[in-house]
Design an enzyme around this catalytic site. Sequence first.
Site, PDB file in Angstrom:
ATOM      1  N   ASN A   1       4.298 -31.624 132.334  1.00  0.00           N
ATOM      2  CA  ASN A   1       3.395 -31.892 133.406  1.00  0.00           C
ATOM      3  C   ASN A   1       1.857 -31.465 132.813  1.00  0.00           C
ATOM      4  OD1 ASN A   1       1.000 -30.971 134.726  1.00  0.00           O
ATOM      5  ND2 ASN A   1       2.113 -28.864 135.431  1.00  0.00           N
TER       6      ASN A   1
ATOM      7  N   CYS B   1      -5.669 -28.687 137.281  1.00  0.00           N
ATOM      8  CA  CYS B   1      -4.740 -30.245 137.518  1.00  0.00           C
ATOM      9  C   CYS B   1      -5.050 -31.475 137.784  1.00  0.00           C
ATOM     10  CB  CYS B   1      -3.288 -30.217 138.005  1.00  0.00           C
ATOM     11  SG  CYS B   1      -2.217 -29.543 136.677  1.00  0.00           S
TER      12      CYS B   1
ATOM     13  N   HIS C   1       1.352 -35.247 141.747  1.00  0.00           N
ATOM     14  CA  HIS C   1       1.392 -34.629 140.434  1.00  0.00           C
ATOM     15  C   HIS C   1       2.202 -33.982 140.515  1.00  0.00           C
ATOM     16  CE1 HIS C   1      -0.156 -31.418 137.270  1.00  0.00           C
ATOM     17  NE2 HIS C   1       0.707 -30.798 138.019  1.00  0.00           N
TER      18      HIS C   1
HETATM   19  N1  COA Z   1      15.050 -21.203 130.423  1.00  0.00           N
HETATM   20  C1  COA Z   1      15.663 -20.143 130.784  1.00  0.00           C
HETATM   21  N2  COA Z   1      16.104 -19.453 131.557  1.00  0.00           N
HETATM   22  C2  COA Z   1      14.761 -19.695 131.456  1.00  0.00           C
HETATM   23  C3  COA Z   1      13.490 -20.122 132.097  1.00  0.00           C
HETATM   24  C4  COA Z   1      14.050 -21.179 130.489  1.00  0.00           C
HETATM   25  N3  COA Z   1      12.917 -22.188 130.026  1.00  0.00           N
HETATM   26  N4  COA Z   1      12.352 -20.540 131.986  1.00  0.00           N
HETATM   27  C5  COA Z   1      12.605 -18.500 132.675  1.00  0.00           C
HETATM   28  N5  COA Z   1      13.875 -18.628 132.326  1.00  0.00           N
HETATM   29  C6  COA Z   1      14.624 -17.681 133.487  1.00  0.00           C
HETATM   30  C7  COA Z   1      14.254 -16.648 134.085  1.00  0.00           C
HETATM   31  O1  COA Z   1      13.843 -15.597 133.208  1.00  0.00           O
HETATM   32  C8  COA Z   1      15.177 -16.054 134.788  1.00  0.00           C
HETATM   33  O2  COA Z   1      16.186 -14.769 134.414  1.00  0.00           O
HETATM   34  P1  COA Z   1      16.147 -13.609 135.183  1.00  0.00           P
HETATM   35  O3  COA Z   1      16.618 -14.199 136.721  1.00  0.00           O
HETATM   36  O4  COA Z   1      17.368 -13.316 134.084  1.00  0.00           O
HETATM   37  O5  COA Z   1      14.812 -12.922 135.337  1.00  0.00           O
HETATM   38  C9  COA Z   1      15.227 -17.052 135.711  1.00  0.00           C
HETATM   39  O6  COA Z   1      15.276 -18.480 134.957  1.00  0.00           O
HETATM   40  C10 COA Z   1      14.344 -17.110 136.353  1.00  0.00           C
HETATM   41  O7  COA Z   1      13.020 -17.511 136.721  1.00  0.00           O
HETATM   42  P2  COA Z   1      12.819 -17.965 137.862  1.00  0.00           P
HETATM   43  O8  COA Z   1      10.816 -18.222 137.472  1.00  0.00           O
HETATM   44  O9  COA Z   1      12.598 -17.482 139.222  1.00  0.00           O
HETATM   45  O10 COA Z   1      12.807 -19.374 137.512  1.00  0.00           O
HETATM   46  P3  COA Z   1      12.792 -20.606 138.872  1.00  0.00           P
HETATM   47  O11 COA Z   1      13.419 -21.800 138.990  1.00  0.00           O
HETATM   48  O12 COA Z   1      10.769 -19.677 139.466  1.00  0.00           O
HETATM   49  O13 COA Z   1      11.432 -21.776 137.066  1.00  0.00           O
HETATM   50  C11 COA Z   1       9.246 -22.142 137.242  1.00  0.00           C
HETATM   51  C12 COA Z   1      10.418 -21.030 136.988  1.00  0.00           C
HETATM   52  C13 COA Z   1       8.105 -21.822 136.351  1.00  0.00           C
HETATM   53  C14 COA Z   1       9.592 -23.445 136.570  1.00  0.00           C
HETATM   54  C15 COA Z   1       8.842 -22.875 138.816  1.00  0.00           C
HETATM   55  O14 COA Z   1       8.701 -21.783 138.624  1.00  0.00           O
HETATM   56  C16 COA Z   1       7.354 -23.478 138.510  1.00  0.00           C
HETATM   57  O15 COA Z   1       7.923 -24.537 138.299  1.00  0.00           O
HETATM   58  N6  COA Z   1       6.839 -22.853 139.180  1.00  0.00           N
HETATM   59  C17 COA Z   1       5.615 -23.895 139.451  1.00  0.00           C
HETATM   60  C18 COA Z   1       5.033 -24.012 137.848  1.00  0.00           C
HETATM   61  C19 COA Z   1       3.615 -25.007 137.573  1.00  0.00           C
HETATM   62  O16 COA Z   1       3.802 -26.272 138.252  1.00  0.00           O
HETATM   63  N7  COA Z   1       2.595 -24.464 137.144  1.00  0.00           N
HETATM   64  C20 COA Z   1       1.893 -25.704 137.110  1.00  0.00           C
HETATM   65  C21 COA Z   1       1.113 -26.532 138.628  1.00  0.00           C
HETATM   66  S1  COA Z   1       0.099 -27.443 138.284  1.00  0.00           S
END
Ligand code: COA
Length: 320
Positions: A277, A113, A247
Amino acid sequence: MPCGRITGTGSGLPERVMTNADMEKLVDTSDQWIRERTGITQRHIASDEETTSSLAETAARNALSAAGLEPGDLDMIVMGTTTPDQLFPNAAVLLQSRLGIGGIPAFTLEAACTSFLYALSVADKFIRCGEARRILVVGAEKLSPLVDWTDRSTCVLFGDGAGAVVLEADDEPGVIATRLHADGQYRDLLYFPAGVGRNFPRVSDSRIQMKGNEVFRVAVKSLGEASRAILEDQGIGRDDIDWFIPHQANVRIIHATARKLDMPAERIVISVDQHGNTSAASIPLALDLAVRDGRIQRGQLLLMTSFGAGFTWGAALVRM
Ligand code: COA
């Protein structure tokens, strides 16, 4: 000494828009969850015919037209991408052939990215050392084939697209400074598990792997540190920044970073809601959006910062 000044910006987006309602039909998710946890409401997804280089061509032609230039006026193409159409010729050469301009150097940088900031930094160096005067800098991606469309924790995040800028030699900055970083110790937190040297026969069956929570934490820390460091290096205060263009991965990462920098919300450019993204394309797409809707004006000071797999990260200070 001349440095690079952005004289035109452009975007290239696939025709097909996939909304959160479309995602609800694919995986166990909801529009509300996606909006609250990521800020994304839709993303563009490329067709089979739309590729990284075709999206890049649209962005490039739009940027050239905004700069009042023809493809033949360029003397270099520097492209950032993680998803080239093919392994070789490199993606910038495919773009060059689409633009019909043989002979000038054209090469691709891959820093996930952060690829666009790496490309911008390298292009600016060529201008500063006098080897080029008009460079097309592109960030373009077709991420959708790498996405696991059954994994709700990643598939809702990504989109396809391309953004481009024309960088021209000018005695007034321009690109004031760039800072680039990488740390491979984090390579297992966000990766694509196949390539030429690993799982080669299974490239087409492989999908993006990510530990979202850990990526989130390091992203906020790195984006904040790179931004603060470049401001300190240049003796520029947060109040001098007209627009903060981070970003576009997740609106919560953007706001957490902005809070660390004490950057007011009204000075942040956000496009992740519309594009998801788009990796290397995210900053030039956000830039073009805010240039075209009139928010970003000539003479204003921009702070860009990016973060991606590796991890790679960096920042740029740019006077428009
Ligand atoms: N819809 C509904 N629920 C979802 C989901 C979706 N699309 N994706 C994950 N969940 C659920 C998980 O399964 C989890 O459920 P559980 O508690 O029953 O296990 C719950 O939501 C929380 O998951 P978690 O991973 O803690 O959520 P979060 O708030 O951290 O959000 C991301 C997840 C991926 C959105 C977040 O971690 C993120 O944006 N990370 C950075 C990713 C990124 O930017 N990557 C590229 C970098 S360049």
